[in-house]
Design an enzyme around this catalytic site. Structure first.
Site, PDB file in Angstrom:
ATOM      1  N   THR A 533      80.968  77.362  12.025  1.00 54.25           N
ATOM      2  CA  THR A 533      80.612  78.250  10.605  1.00 54.25           C
ATOM      3  C   THR A 533      79.624  77.430   9.913  1.00 54.25           C
ATOM      4  OG1 THR A 533      81.573  79.163   8.867  1.00 54.25           O
ATOM      5  CG2 THR A 533      82.615  77.060   9.510  1.00 54.25           C
ATOM      6  N   HIS A 589      96.221  68.844  13.651  1.00 53.67           N
ATOM      7  CA  HIS A 589      96.918  67.593  13.845  1.00 53.67           C
ATOM      8  C   HIS A 589      98.226  67.302  14.945  1.00 53.67           C
ATOM      9  CE1 HIS A 589      96.971  63.302  12.928  1.00 53.67           C
ATOM     10  NE2 HIS A 589      97.605  63.396  11.937  1.00 53.67           N
TER      11      HIS A 589
END
Length: 619
Positions: A533, A589
């Site tokens: 992005t 994560h």
């Protein structure tokens, strides 16, 4: 006789839609394919065209209310409930009674000069059902629109029975659960039969229409009807209506020339005002048709001039105007009535609005040169002080964003990169690159190439999670975030690791343009394994982008800025002006550790700072 307007199937996963705006009110006239209302879903905001011509008799679903697919939205009839057109195909007599109404709905047919039999006239009033009798017709079927697409909904026919169509000319619009697209005609000819009506759903391979080489029999029915009705005293209103709709016939008797001279200018205004470009004037009623030829005869030529001039703007901007084009015109202060559409059938496209805005800006350059010192007043949004419901697409994005945050453990790592060497390479090669590749050499292709190479080295950043399993794709399919009027969409740059800068630049430009024009196929919006992005395109230094499942990482690229930087060299430290950019990697994560993210970003940074991309230019 009234007909129901129902909410069509707007995609396989779409079950309902919200009425955002009615374009017609009860009592308004509406033509076939003329936009009737706007509906918002979780995929797209779209206009629902009227499947029939007539008068809006009842609105059943109000604005801001939600209706399920198949629910009746409104009822459209002939205004008196007579239903005269239903038995028109049985005999010539009912056809003569229905002729004035048919002449209002299809005024262009009065320009024909042929002399069909009364049975042909009956076929015309029945809506062209008999036009499929030609033996050389060929079928038009719904093509495959993507690997996962099995059906589509016809949202709008761009051609009607009797219309000519060329090879590859858009024939109809079809909506799927991924994208709205146009289906081109595979052959040239005349539309003889439409087999799937608007708002109906058809499977891939299903027959949509039939096209032949000859014009349908109903295309030339109404011209001789004036001669028939002139000999019958009870059909005088029909003759009056035809005199208004077809005054340009050159075979009229000489003694009638003074009376027909005035309606010649007035006739085009009736069908033009009933088109999609102007909703103020409905099609003329029977009473208007009776009185129209008499009024101009008593008026002076000076009074007739405004009538003729008012038809010109209606013709110039006639056609289907999408919400995106309408909003773009509002943002650029462009009057759509002054824009000539370059699309099929005179439809106004986004490029027409932008061109009109550029012309207006150029025209104002000279007068505004003197007070150039004055600061331009900031634009005030029309949304200021209002309250509006979220669109369906915005609701879906919100739900998915919250679900992603609730089901994943996300964090962001940021590095600063010196891209001075890339900036120098761009400056040296940009003209040659544009000439040979046809696309501009921006920073984004460099970021995409460096990221794709690092994904090959660290495939955990390119992985997906499925329960307690981790899947490592064999290709690097990078989703490119594109800002559109409907919301944020992510078309996919496939197998980016095997492409050079010329290929990446060209494909990104093509994907972005077709995303904003809503021209993507469903497959081009799915299958991404990693997202890129470019938040720096709006001047942001960096942000913390959000990972969307099932992907596990997204790379945000900030604005490239020049600033003083401490440089270490053989002679010690020095300060120099360098081009720098922040790269922010957000990741899940649960499977990606901070060390994995740091190693990935380090490889990307070293590749960019090295600046050795001449061999990858592809020119």
């Amino acid at each position: 006789m009234s007909e129901s307007v129902v909410l069509p199937a707007l995609g396989e996963s779409v079950t309902e839609g919200t009425v955002t705006r009615w374009l017609k009110n009860v009592g308004d006239s509406v033509e076939v394919d003329e936009p009737l209302l706007e509906v918002s879903t979780d995929k797209v905001d779209t206009e629902i065209p009227s499947p029939v011509a007539g008068v809006v008799e009842e609105i059943l679903v109000q604005e801001d209310e939600t209706a399920e697919v198949g629910a009746v939205l409104a009822k459209v009839g002939d205004g008196n409930g007579s239903g005269d057109s239903e038995p028109a195909g049985d005999s010539a007599a009912p056809a003569a009674e229905a002729a004035p109404e048919q002449e209002q709905a299809q005024p262009s047919q009065h320009q024909q000069q042929s002399e069909p039999e009364p049975q042909s006239q009956a076929a015309s009033t029945s809506g062209g059902d008999g036009a499929s009798s030609s033996g050389d017709s060929q079928s038009v079927v719904l093509p495959s629109l993507g690997e996962s697409i099995t059906e589509g909904t016809v949202t709008r026919w761009l051609k009607s029975v009797g219309d000519s169509v060329e090879v590859d000319e858009p024939l109809l619009e079809v909506s799927t659960d991924k994208v709205d697209t146009e289906v081109p005609s595979p052959i040239a000819g005349v539309v003889q039969e439409i087999l799937v009506q608007e708002d109906d759903t058809v499977e891939v391979g299903g027959e949509l229409a039939r096209i032949g080489s000859g014009a349908p029999a109903s295309s030339s029915d109404s011209a001789p009807s004036a001669e028939d009705t002139n000999s019958a005293g009870e059909a005088q209103p029909k003759a009056d209506a035809q005199q208004e709709a077809a005054p340009q016939q050159q075979e009229a008797p000489q003694q009638e020339a003074p009376q027909q001279e005035a309606p010649q200018q007035e006739a085009p205004s009736a069908p033009a005002s009933a088109g999609a470009a102007g909703y103020e004037k409905p099609a003329p009623s029977d009473e208007q048709a009776d009185s129209a030829p008499k009024a101009p005869a008593a008026s002076s030529p000076a009074a007739e001039a405004p009538v003729a001039s008012s038809a010109e703007p209606s013709d110039s901007n006639a056609g289907y105007v999408t919400p995106i084009v309408r909003k773009l015109a509002h943002e650029h202060n462009v009057d759509l009535s002054s824009v000539t559409g370059s699309g099929v059938g005179g439809r106004i496209r986004k490029e027409d609005v932008l061109a009109a805005a550029e012309r207006a800006s150029s025209a104002q350059t000279a007068p505004s040169a003197a007070p150039a010192q004055a600061a331009a007043a900031p634009e005030v949004s029309e949304l200021r002080g209002t309250s509006q419901k979220m669109s369906r697409l915005r609701k879906v994005i919100a739900e998915r964003a919250v679900a992603s945050l609730q089901s994943t453990a996300q964090l962001t790592t940021v590095v600063e990169v010196d891209v001075t060497r890339i900036a120098q390479l761009r400056q040296a090669k940009k003209d040659e690159f544009l000439q040979k590749s046809g696309s501009k050499l921006s920073f984004l292709p460099f970021f995409a190439l460096a990221a794709a190479e690092a994904l090959r080295t660290y495939p955990i950043i390119n992985a997906t999670v499925d329960g307690d399993s981790i899947t490592y794709p064999s290709t690097e399919n990078i989703s490119i975030a594109v800002d559109t009027e409907r919301g944020l969409l992510t078309p996919v740059l496939r197998d980016a690791g095997s492409k050079n800068l010329s290929e990446i630049s060209g494909e990104i430009a093509d994907l972005a343009a077709r995303t904003r024009d809503n021209k993507l196929t469903p497959d081009e919006l799915s299958g991404g394994t990693f997202t890129l992005t470019n938040t720096g395109s709006r001047g942001a230094l960096f942000d913390t982008p959000l990972v969307f499942l099932p992907q596990v990482a997204i790379l945000g690229t900030g604005a490239v800025v020049k600033k003083p930087v401490v440089i270490s060299g053989p002679e010690g430290d020095s300060i120099a002006v360098r081009s720098t950019v922040y790269l922010a990697l957000s990741y899940d994560h649960r499977i990606v550790d901070g060390a994995d993210a740091a190693r990935f970003l380090t490889q990307v940074r070293e590749r960019l700072e090295g600046g050795q991309f001449e061999a990858n230019l592809g020119i």
